[in-house]
Write a protein that holds these residues in place. Structure first.
Motif, PDB file in Angstrom:
ATOM      1  N   ILE A  10     -57.782  26.806  -6.730  1.00  0.00           N
ATOM      2  CA  ILE A  10     -57.179  27.537  -6.588  1.00  0.00           C
ATOM      3  C   ILE A  10     -56.682  28.683  -7.287  1.00  0.00           C
ATOM      4  CG2 ILE A  10     -57.582  30.271  -6.019  1.00  0.00           C
ATOM      5  CD1 ILE A  10     -61.120  29.234  -4.510  1.00  0.00           C
ATOM      6  N   ALA A  11     -55.143  27.890  -6.129  1.00  0.00           N
ATOM      7  CA  ALA A  11     -53.856  28.329  -5.762  1.00  0.00           C
ATOM      8  C   ALA A  11     -52.922  27.097  -6.874  1.00  0.00           C
ATOM      9  CB  ALA A  11     -53.298  27.746  -4.664  1.00  0.00           C
ATOM     10  N   GLU A  12     -53.864  26.246  -7.250  1.00  0.00           N
ATOM     11  CA  GLU A  12     -53.171  25.419  -8.309  1.00  0.00           C
ATOM     12  C   GLU A  12     -53.430  26.059 -10.141  1.00  0.00           C
ATOM     13  OE1 GLU A  12     -54.030  20.785  -8.151  1.00  0.00           O
ATOM     14  OE2 GLU A  12     -52.327  21.077  -7.027  1.00  0.00           O
ATOM     15  N   ARG A  13     -54.808  26.565 -10.153  1.00  0.00           N
ATOM     16  CA  ARG A  13     -55.134  27.010 -11.578  1.00  0.00           C
ATOM     17  C   ARG A  13     -54.390  28.512 -11.706  1.00  0.00           C
ATOM     18  NH1 ARG A  13     -60.774  27.669 -12.847  1.00  0.00           N
ATOM     19  NH2 ARG A  13     -61.038  24.522 -12.721  1.00  0.00           N
ATOM     20  N   LEU A  14     -53.844  29.052 -10.697  1.00  0.00           N
ATOM     21  CA  LEU A  14     -53.624  30.404 -10.741  1.00  0.00           C
ATOM     22  C   LEU A  14     -52.337  30.169 -10.618  1.00  0.00           C
ATOM     23  CD1 LEU A  14     -56.618  32.627  -8.861  1.00  0.00           C
ATOM     24  CD2 LEU A  14     -56.156  32.063 -11.653  1.00  0.00           C
ATOM     25  N   PHE A  15     -51.480  29.226 -10.294  1.00  0.00           N
ATOM     26  CA  PHE A  15     -50.461  29.346  -9.749  1.00  0.00           C
ATOM     27  C   PHE A  15     -49.427  30.750  -8.610  1.00  0.00           C
ATOM     28  CE2 PHE A  15     -50.776  28.251 -13.984  1.00  0.00           C
ATOM     29  CZ  PHE A  15     -50.782  26.952 -14.036  1.00  0.00           C
ATOM     30  N   VAL A  16     -50.312  30.751  -7.456  1.00  0.00           N
ATOM     31  CA  VAL A  16     -50.079  31.217  -6.628  1.00  0.00           C
ATOM     32  C   VAL A  16     -49.891  30.153  -5.516  1.00  0.00           C
ATOM     33  CG1 VAL A  16     -50.885  33.959  -7.948  1.00  0.00           C
ATOM     34  CG2 VAL A  16     -52.913  32.292  -5.978  1.00  0.00           C
ATOM     35  N   SER A  17     -49.629  30.690  -4.467  1.00  0.00           N
ATOM     36  CA  SER A  17     -49.946  30.427  -3.087  1.00  0.00           C
ATOM     37  C   SER A  17     -50.852  29.703  -2.741  1.00  0.00           C
ATOM     38  CB  SER A  17     -48.681  30.734  -2.357  1.00  0.00           C
ATOM     39  OG  SER A  17     -49.193  32.282  -1.224  1.00  0.00           O
ATOM     40  N   LEU A  18     -50.674  28.541  -1.513  1.00  0.00           N
ATOM     41  CA  LEU A  18     -52.146  28.612  -0.966  1.00  0.00           C
ATOM     42  C   LEU A  18     -52.274  29.758   0.411  1.00  0.00           C
ATOM     43  CD1 LEU A  18     -54.283  26.093  -0.306  1.00  0.00           C
ATOM     44  CD2 LEU A  18     -52.955  25.758   1.229  1.00  0.00           C
ATOM     45  N   ASN A  19     -50.879  30.094   0.670  1.00  0.00           N
ATOM     46  CA  ASN A  19     -50.977  30.759   1.550  1.00  0.00           C
ATOM     47  C   ASN A  19     -51.807  32.377   0.961  1.00  0.00           C
ATOM     48  OD1 ASN A  19     -50.393  29.938   3.774  1.00  0.00           O
ATOM     49  ND2 ASN A  19     -48.309  30.643   3.454  1.00  0.00           N
ATOM     50  N   THR A  20     -51.316  33.196  -0.198  1.00  0.00           N
ATOM     51  CA  THR A  20     -51.941  34.040  -0.874  1.00  0.00           C
ATOM     52  C   THR A  20     -53.599  33.776  -1.787  1.00  0.00           C
ATOM     53  OG1 THR A  20     -49.947  34.853  -2.636  1.00  0.00           O
ATOM     54  CG2 THR A  20     -51.854  35.172  -3.293  1.00  0.00           C
ATOM     55  N   VAL A  21     -53.637  32.547  -2.143  1.00  0.00           N
ATOM     56  CA  VAL A  21     -55.713  32.062  -2.310  1.00  0.00           C
ATOM     57  C   VAL A  21     -56.341  32.858  -0.670  1.00  0.00           C
ATOM     58  CG1 VAL A  21     -57.472  31.054  -2.306  1.00  0.00           C
ATOM     59  CG2 VAL A  21     -55.143  30.522  -4.012  1.00  0.00           C
ATOM     60  N   GLY A  22     -55.787  32.343   0.264  1.00  0.00           N
ATOM     61  CA  GLY A  22     -56.435  32.356   1.708  1.00  0.00           C
ATOM     62  C   GLY A  22     -56.701  33.169   2.271  1.00  0.00           C
ATOM     63  N   THR A  23     -55.424  34.665   1.546  1.00  0.00           N
ATOM     64  CA  THR A  23     -55.694  36.103   1.869  1.00  0.00           C
ATOM     65  C   THR A  23     -56.537  37.173   1.049  1.00  0.00           C
ATOM     66  OG1 THR A  23     -53.178  35.930   2.999  1.00  0.00           O
ATOM     67  CG2 THR A  23     -54.134  37.829   2.327  1.00  0.00           C
ATOM     68  N   HIS A  24     -56.780  37.025   0.087  1.00  0.00           N
ATOM     69  CA  HIS A  24     -57.659  37.118  -0.760  1.00  0.00           C
ATOM     70  C   HIS A  24     -59.197  36.627  -0.515  1.00  0.00           C
ATOM     71  CE1 HIS A  24     -55.237  38.800  -3.644  1.00  0.00           C
ATOM     72  NE2 HIS A  24     -54.305  38.159  -3.543  1.00  0.00           N
ATOM     73  N   VAL A  25     -59.103  35.336   0.100  1.00  0.00           N
ATOM     74  CA  VAL A  25     -60.306  34.706  -0.136  1.00  0.00           C
ATOM     75  C   VAL A  25     -61.339  35.612   1.788  1.00  0.00           C
ATOM     76  CG1 VAL A  25     -61.655  32.632   1.312  1.00  0.00           C
ATOM     77  CG2 VAL A  25     -60.452  32.328  -1.348  1.00  0.00           C
ATOM     78  N   ARG A  26     -60.376  35.362   2.111  1.00  0.00           N
ATOM     79  CA  ARG A  26     -60.425  36.380   3.883  1.00  0.00           C
ATOM     80  C   ARG A  26     -60.745  37.553   3.690  1.00  0.00           C
ATOM     81  NH1 ARG A  26     -56.449  33.454   5.495  1.00  0.00           N
ATOM     82  NH2 ARG A  26     -54.660  35.622   5.177  1.00  0.00           N
ATOM     83  N   HIS A  27     -59.953  38.537   2.645  1.00  0.00           N
ATOM     84  CA  HIS A  27     -60.560  39.804   2.349  1.00  0.00           C
ATOM     85  C   HIS A  27     -61.942  40.221   1.890  1.00  0.00           C
ATOM     86  CE1 HIS A  27     -56.162  41.344   2.053  1.00  0.00           C
ATOM     87  NE2 HIS A  27     -56.637  40.728   3.423  1.00  0.00           N
ATOM     88  N   ILE A  28     -62.189  39.039   0.465  1.00  0.00           N
ATOM     89  CA  ILE A  28     -63.164  39.212  -0.020  1.00  0.00           C
ATOM     90  C   ILE A  28     -65.014  39.004   1.236  1.00  0.00           C
ATOM     91  CG2 ILE A  28     -65.328  37.232  -1.536  1.00  0.00           C
ATOM     92  CD1 ILE A  28     -62.264  36.715  -3.096  1.00  0.00           C
ATOM     93  N   PHE A  29     -64.525  37.599   2.506  1.00  0.00           N
ATOM     94  CA  PHE A  29     -65.013  37.774   3.127  1.00  0.00           C
ATOM     95  C   PHE A  29     -65.333  38.927   4.059  1.00  0.00           C
ATOM     96  CE2 PHE A  29     -64.388  32.865   3.386  1.00  0.00           C
ATOM     97  CZ  PHE A  29     -65.297  32.412   2.180  1.00  0.00           C
ATOM     98  N   ARG A  30     -64.297  39.467   4.311  1.00  0.00           N
ATOM     99  CA  ARG A  30     -64.219  40.518   5.079  1.00  0.00           C
ATOM    100  C   ARG A  30     -65.537  42.156   3.970  1.00  0.00           C
ATOM    101  NH1 ARG A  30     -59.220  42.097   6.119  1.00  0.00           N
ATOM    102  NH2 ARG A  30     -58.910  40.051   6.940  1.00  0.00           N
TER     103      ARG A  30
END
Length: 53
Positions: A10-30
């Protein structure tokens, strides 16, 4: 997530950091109230919830 990509994919596809993806995924789960369990795959559950809307 719906395409089955890992956080790294996801990070590579969206050109964002791995940490950014992790944060967004955690927010989605929450936001979807998807607790961590040993038997459920929260990524699949999140996609199913999104498809129901």
């Amino acid at each position: 997530m719906a395409e089955g990509l890992s956080d790294k994919g996801i990070a590579e596809r969206l050109f964002v950091s791995l940490n950014t993806v992790g944060t967004h995924v955690r927010h989605i789960f929450r936001k979807l109230d998807l607790p961590r369990t040993a038997v459920d795959n929260r990524r699949v559950l999140a996609v199913l919830v999104a498809l129901q809307k």
